[in-house]
Write an enzyme that holds these catalytic residues in place. Structure first.
Site, PDB file in Angstrom:
ATOM      1  N   ILE A 163     -41.286-102.464 -11.394  1.00 33.96           N
ATOM      2  CA  ILE A 163     -40.999-101.603 -10.679  1.00 33.96           C
ATOM      3  C   ILE A 163     -39.802-100.851  -9.519  1.00 33.96           C
ATOM      4  CG2 ILE A 163     -41.691 -99.228  -9.439  1.00 33.96           C
ATOM      5  CD1 ILE A 163     -44.439 -99.966 -10.905  1.00 33.96           C
ATOM      6  N   ARG A 183     -43.573-111.731  -1.685  1.00 33.06           N
ATOM      7  CA  ARG A 183     -44.373-112.593  -1.498  1.00 33.06           C
ATOM      8  C   ARG A 183     -43.200-114.100  -1.494  1.00 33.06           C
ATOM      9  NH1 ARG A 183     -48.885-111.544  -5.779  1.00 33.06           N
ATOM     10  NH2 ARG A 183     -47.088-109.978  -7.028  1.00 33.06           N
ATOM     11  N   ARG A 240     -49.863 -97.950  -4.144  1.00 30.40           N
ATOM     12  CA  ARG A 240     -51.566 -97.394  -3.199  1.00 30.40           C
ATOM     13  C   ARG A 240     -51.131 -97.383  -2.577  1.00 30.40           C
ATOM     14  NH1 ARG A 240     -51.359 -97.810  -8.434  1.00 30.40           N
ATOM     15  NH2 ARG A 240     -53.764 -98.828  -9.392  1.00 30.40           N
ATOM     16  N   GLU A 269     -57.764 -90.923  -2.345  1.00 33.85           N
ATOM     17  CA  GLU A 269     -57.736 -90.109  -3.696  1.00 33.85           C
ATOM     18  C   GLU A 269     -59.073 -89.977  -3.900  1.00 33.85           C
ATOM     19  OE1 GLU A 269     -55.224 -91.594  -6.874  1.00 33.85           O
ATOM     20  OE2 GLU A 269     -53.291 -92.432  -4.610  1.00 33.85           O
ATOM     21  N   HIS A 287     -50.319 -88.489  -7.138  1.00 30.77           N
ATOM     22  CA  HIS A 287     -50.674 -89.794  -7.670  1.00 30.77           C
ATOM     23  C   HIS A 287     -49.900 -89.463  -9.074  1.00 30.77           C
ATOM     24  CE1 HIS A 287     -52.030 -93.448  -8.139  1.00 30.77           C
ATOM     25  NE2 HIS A 287     -51.646 -94.046  -8.538  1.00 30.77           N
TER      26      HIS A 287
END
Lengths: 327, 327
Positions: A163, A183, A240, A269, A287
């Protein structure tokens, strides 16, 4: 049409939107258990079927807890309809040797489109303009504040997976200057890499969050990070909610300590931070970055292939799905 | 600071937003006449100063009519703060040998960003989602319709000038399939060219309007074109309202004969078609694609350079401004 034997039952939790959309097609192919169609509480439903369940198919908001996993002795496979798998107890899955797979890249581009749309919307006040026109505030109040140009803005991407890369490609075409943290540094990527969020934000006008929610990324975007981003800085989150400390985000937005936000995901949510409802520099969507017609069809195919492979003891995750064998 | 002699007066009509934003800086450099600061009706104001006015600086919504031009015997230059010059009587300017120049490419990218933002907004229902969340309709009504993916959509661009090219670059990065129509085929462009709007729309899922408003393009997008675009088709207009037959557009949208629209421009600004206010598949913004901080600064520089050049009898239009010597 023969129904597969009960012993291969797949427990559906949620249910995922793709399941509701393609329920007929799905049900012709697999033997699904649908707890929401019975009056039983979930734990009782699970107890009744515990020896038959070999796989779980779950939505992004249906927790697959250690308790659920422990109550299913035959469970071998958990398949999420989402990209994030933070709602699944990966430790318990690893301990039991249960394979966890996600939606792979079936809707990466859709979510990237949403990130770009939210960003342009905040920076160029599209939802705000739409609201003013439709509420007949325009043309009475013609001197709306100037907006901003995307080109030349330094965009820091947090998490350069599928993404994140699609977001980078899109924003580069708009003249943005891209850098990222992740990371690890990506070997074939030429965008500048910063090893920490603090280094990234110090070199960014805009942050776009597209990483997984893990113990390491939980509340990674906190007040300290936001104050460095500054009064004209913008945050977009399509990953998230809990990657951002939402309480601190609300505070920074209400006080004008950052310039705006475009949020498709939230910490609790389906609850949204109501303090933001009056802010025109904040765009909130429920979302739904991934829920396009095309993504839903892709996801249906992807889920079928993975369940077919599982039921025929073929390798999983070869259809673009990531496997998570622990954290 | 010496004020330039009265004989070089520049009549400001509008005034343009850039003039309001940089009025102090502008006024230190040039001798502007500001009719909105006097109680006189415009025609009287112009009559009073008619022999001094050698240039007009006008906004996009201030008509420069034949009558105005004829009342200014010393007029030599009309400079628009907009890209479109449809509000200027080009015939009369040509007859009199008056040079007309526009804003050049000072905000082409800003307007292209707006087109992309409006398109994503409509296709992925961002303003609609934002409205539902903020009106607390979500999460009560969770089954919002699926949206669409940008990638793979055939986007027909109407008018491939500076803005159209920037739009094409952006949408290509999102996986859209671009084609265009234009007065002439562009020599160095590889996107497929269709000589007519009818051929273009027959091969498009989405139309983006980015051409000039001329006698030829007035109401070019009519009911016939929209019916070919079809029930899932989307129209984005960031150019000029009257390129679309707005009455027919409203009818097609209300009847669901096209899928949605993102409009930054309207046929009778500042009036908006109220029939569209209740439609979530229509996003309306108040002609503010160009009004970014950065564009405003660019435009200020551009206007100063052009006025300086005019006053020193240097060539005009060499700073990215297009000259219009007739239609």
């Amino acid at each position: 049409m023969t129904t597969p034997p009960l012993a291969t039952a797949i427990l559906v939790l949620g249910p995922p939107l793709v399941f509701k959309t393609y329920e007929t097609e799905f049900s012709e192919k697999f033997n699904f258990l649908k707890p929401w169609k019975t009056p039983l509480p979930l734990h009782q439903f699970i107890a009744t079927h515990s020896c038959n369940v070999r796989a779980i198919f779950c939505s992004a908001v249906s927790p697959v807890t250690a308790e659920i996993i422990q109550s299913l002795p035959e469970l071998r496979f958990v398949l999420a309809s989402s990209i994030g798998v933070n709602h699944i107890d990966l430790r318990e899955c690893k301990r039991r040797g249960i394979v966890v797979a996600n939606a792979g890249s079936t809707f990466s581009e859709d979510v990237a489109d949403m990130a770009v749309g939210l960003l342009i919307d905040v920076v160029k006040r599209i939802s705000a303009g739409n609201r003013l026109v439709k509420a007949r505030v325009w043309p009475r109040q013609r001197d709306y504040p100037l907006t901003y140009k995307l080109g030349g803005k330094r965009v820091g991407i947090v998490g350069l997976g599928n993404i994140g890369l699609h977001i980078a490609t899109r924003l580069r075409a708009m003249g943005c200057i891209i850098s990222y943290t992740s990371r690890t540094m990506k070997p074939h990527v030429t965008f500048p890499f910063y090893p920490t969020i603090h280094q990234l934000v110090a070199n960014s006008d805009i942050l776009v969050i597209s990483c997984a929610l893990t113990e390491q990324t939980h509340h990674m975007i906190d007040r300290e990070v936001m104050l460095v981003l500054g009064k004209e800085g913008v945050i977009v989150n399509i990953a998230r909610g809990a990657i951002i400390n939402e309480k601190e985000l609300v505070e920074c937005l209400v006080k004008g300590e950052i310039g705006g936000a475009g949020l498709d995901v939230f910490e609790n949510e389906p609850h949204f931070p109501e303090e933001l409802f009056k802010l025109d520099n904040v765009v909130l969507t429920p979302h739904h970055g991934a829920v396009t017609e095309e993504a839903c069809r892709n996801l249906y195919d992807h889920i079928c292939k993975n369940l077919d492979a599982f039921l025929s003891n073929k390798p999983l995750g070869v259809f673009g799905s990531q496997e998570f064998n622990g954290i």
